[in-house]
Scaffold this active site. Structure first.
Site, PDB file in Angstrom:
ATOM      1  N   GLU A 120      -6.388   4.449   8.241  1.00  0.00           N
ATOM      2  CA  GLU A 120      -6.069   5.907   7.965  1.00  0.00           C
ATOM      3  C   GLU A 120      -7.496   6.501   7.443  1.00  0.00           C
ATOM      4  O   GLU A 120      -7.917   7.793   7.750  1.00  0.00           O
ATOM      5  CB  GLU A 120      -4.932   6.171   7.002  1.00  0.00           C
TER       6      GLU A 120
ATOM      7  N   HIS B 244      -9.517   1.019   5.045  1.00  0.00           N
ATOM      8  CA  HIS B 244      -8.050   1.312   5.850  1.00  0.00           C
ATOM      9  C   HIS B 244      -8.153   2.209   7.240  1.00  0.00           C
ATOM     10  O   HIS B 244      -8.891   3.139   6.968  1.00  0.00           O
ATOM     11  CB  HIS B 244      -6.929   1.724   4.825  1.00  0.00           C
TER      12      HIS B 244
ATOM     13  N   GLU C 165      -5.012  -5.251  10.601  1.00  0.00           N
ATOM     14  CA  GLU C 165      -4.056  -4.091  11.099  1.00  0.00           C
ATOM     15  C   GLU C 165      -4.337  -3.555  12.319  1.00  0.00           C
ATOM     16  O   GLU C 165      -5.042  -2.563  12.144  1.00  0.00           O
ATOM     17  CB  GLU C 165      -4.249  -3.236   9.801  1.00  0.00           C
TER      18      GLU C 165
ATOM     19  N   SER D 198       3.709  -2.419   9.980  1.00  0.00           N
ATOM     20  CA  SER D 198       5.071  -2.388  10.317  1.00  0.00           C
ATOM     21  C   SER D 198       5.922  -3.616   9.726  1.00  0.00           C
ATOM     22  O   SER D 198       6.915  -4.350  10.357  1.00  0.00           O
ATOM     23  CB  SER D 198       5.672  -2.088  11.498  1.00  0.00           C
TER      24      SER D 198
ATOM     25  N   LYS E 182      -0.078   4.567  -0.067  1.00  0.00           N
ATOM     26  CA  LYS E 182      -0.688   5.471   0.473  1.00  0.00           C
ATOM     27  C   LYS E 182      -0.470   6.635  -0.509  1.00  0.00           C
ATOM     28  O   LYS E 182      -0.450   6.532  -1.647  1.00  0.00           O
ATOM     29  CB  LYS E 182       0.085   5.648   1.933  1.00  0.00           C
TER      30      LYS E 182
ATOM     31  N   ASN F 102       0.968  -1.231   0.046  1.00  0.00           N
ATOM     32  CA  ASN F 102      -0.021   0.132   0.013  1.00  0.00           C
ATOM     33  C   ASN F 102       0.870   1.276   0.036  1.00  0.00           C
ATOM     34  O   ASN F 102       1.645   1.529   1.142  1.00  0.00           O
ATOM     35  CB  ASN F 102      -0.965  -0.070   1.331  1.00  0.00           C
TER      36      ASN F 102
ATOM     37  N   GLY G   9       2.768   1.868  10.660  1.00  0.00           N
ATOM     38  CA  GLY G   9       3.619   3.138  10.508  1.00  0.00           C
ATOM     39  C   GLY G   9       4.149   3.470  11.916  1.00  0.00           C
ATOM     40  O   GLY G   9       4.865   4.508  11.910  1.00  0.00           O
TER      41      GLY G   9
END
Ligand code: PEP
Length: 250
Positions: free
Chosen positions: A97, A95, A167, A213, A11, A9, A173
């Protein structure tokens, strides 16, 4: 036997020329890889060119989001038909985010999944708990709610086009990977829940990816776990050499 999937991904990274350079390098690096599926998810602007470069390779392209309508007065949005037309075979939906910064809810996730499946796109559905939810013992409750609402009214033929990505938000991240044991516990819970709401056969077949990560140094230990079928990789997917190393985990 579930074929492992390694998905990258990107992003909001990479211009069109950077994206072309990345996948040109990646496809060379992993051209002899067998027995795993590889997906890259560039930003909308690069989907078309990335798909062109990856034509006739085994690397599939994914969008990172879609709107649930096919077309209309929705300024700034991109529809499932549009990403498919640009060359995407998959779309990432839900996701963290998007949930955190753009108001994505389990209800909009469900609408988007239905819209994607209707247009023949495969879905990577992201779910996962925050640190606060984990520390207060709500992990399984959160995962169950995200699955139950996200997959509302999805039938057996639809679930076959869905991959789930677990996730944990606290691992995205942050450099903090869930231990293989922590991830496995969540993956097992997800598989059991899918078996319960669909059936055992679907539960056994569905691919559940770990995201948070993932790096060349931790992929193998994660992949050793029974219910971990691959990875959704953010930061480490931006460099084609690093991503190729992850794809080629032992
Ligand atoms: C992601 O973006 O889905 C992700 C897991 O990011 P990272 O690998 O950078 O934690």
């Amino acid at each position: 036997m579930r074929t492992p999937i390694i998905a990258g991904n990107w992003k909001m990274h990479k211009t069109i020329s950077e994206a072309i350079e990345t996948v040109s390098h990646l496809k060379e690096k992993i051209k002899n890889v067998k027995g795993r599926e590889v997906i890259v998810a560039p930003p909308f602007t690069a989907i078309s060119e990335v798909s062109r470069v990856l034509k006739d390779t085994f690397i599939a392209v994914s969008a990172q989001n879609i709107h649930w309508e096919v077309k209309g007065a929705f300024t700034g949005e991109v529809s499932p038909i549009m990403v498919k037309d640009a060359g995407a075979e998959f779309v990432i939906i839900g996701h963290s985010e998007r949930r955190q910064y753009f108001g994505e809810t389990n209800e909009t996730v469900n609408k988007k999944i239905k819209a994607a499946l209707k247009q023949g796109l495969k879905v990577i559905l992201c779910i996962g708990e925050s640190l606060e939810q984990r520390e207060s013992g709500q992990t399984f409750q959160v995962l169950e709610e995200e699955l139950k609402k996200g997959l509302f009214e999805i039938k057996s033929d639809g679930i076959e086009s869905i991959v789930i990505a677990y996730e944990p938000i606290w691992a995205i991240g942050t450099g903090k990977t869930a231990t293989p044991e922590i991830a496995e516990e969540a993956h097992k819970f997800i598989r059991d829940y899918i078996s319960k709401i669909f059936n055992k056969d679907i539960g056994e077949k569905i691919r559940i990816l770990y995201g948070g990560s993932v790096k060349p140094t931790n992929i193998s230990d994660l992949m050793d776990m029974e219910d971990i079928d691959g990875a959704l990789v953010g930061g480490a997917s931006l460099d084609p050499d690093t991503f190729a190393e992850i794809v080629q985990f032992k």
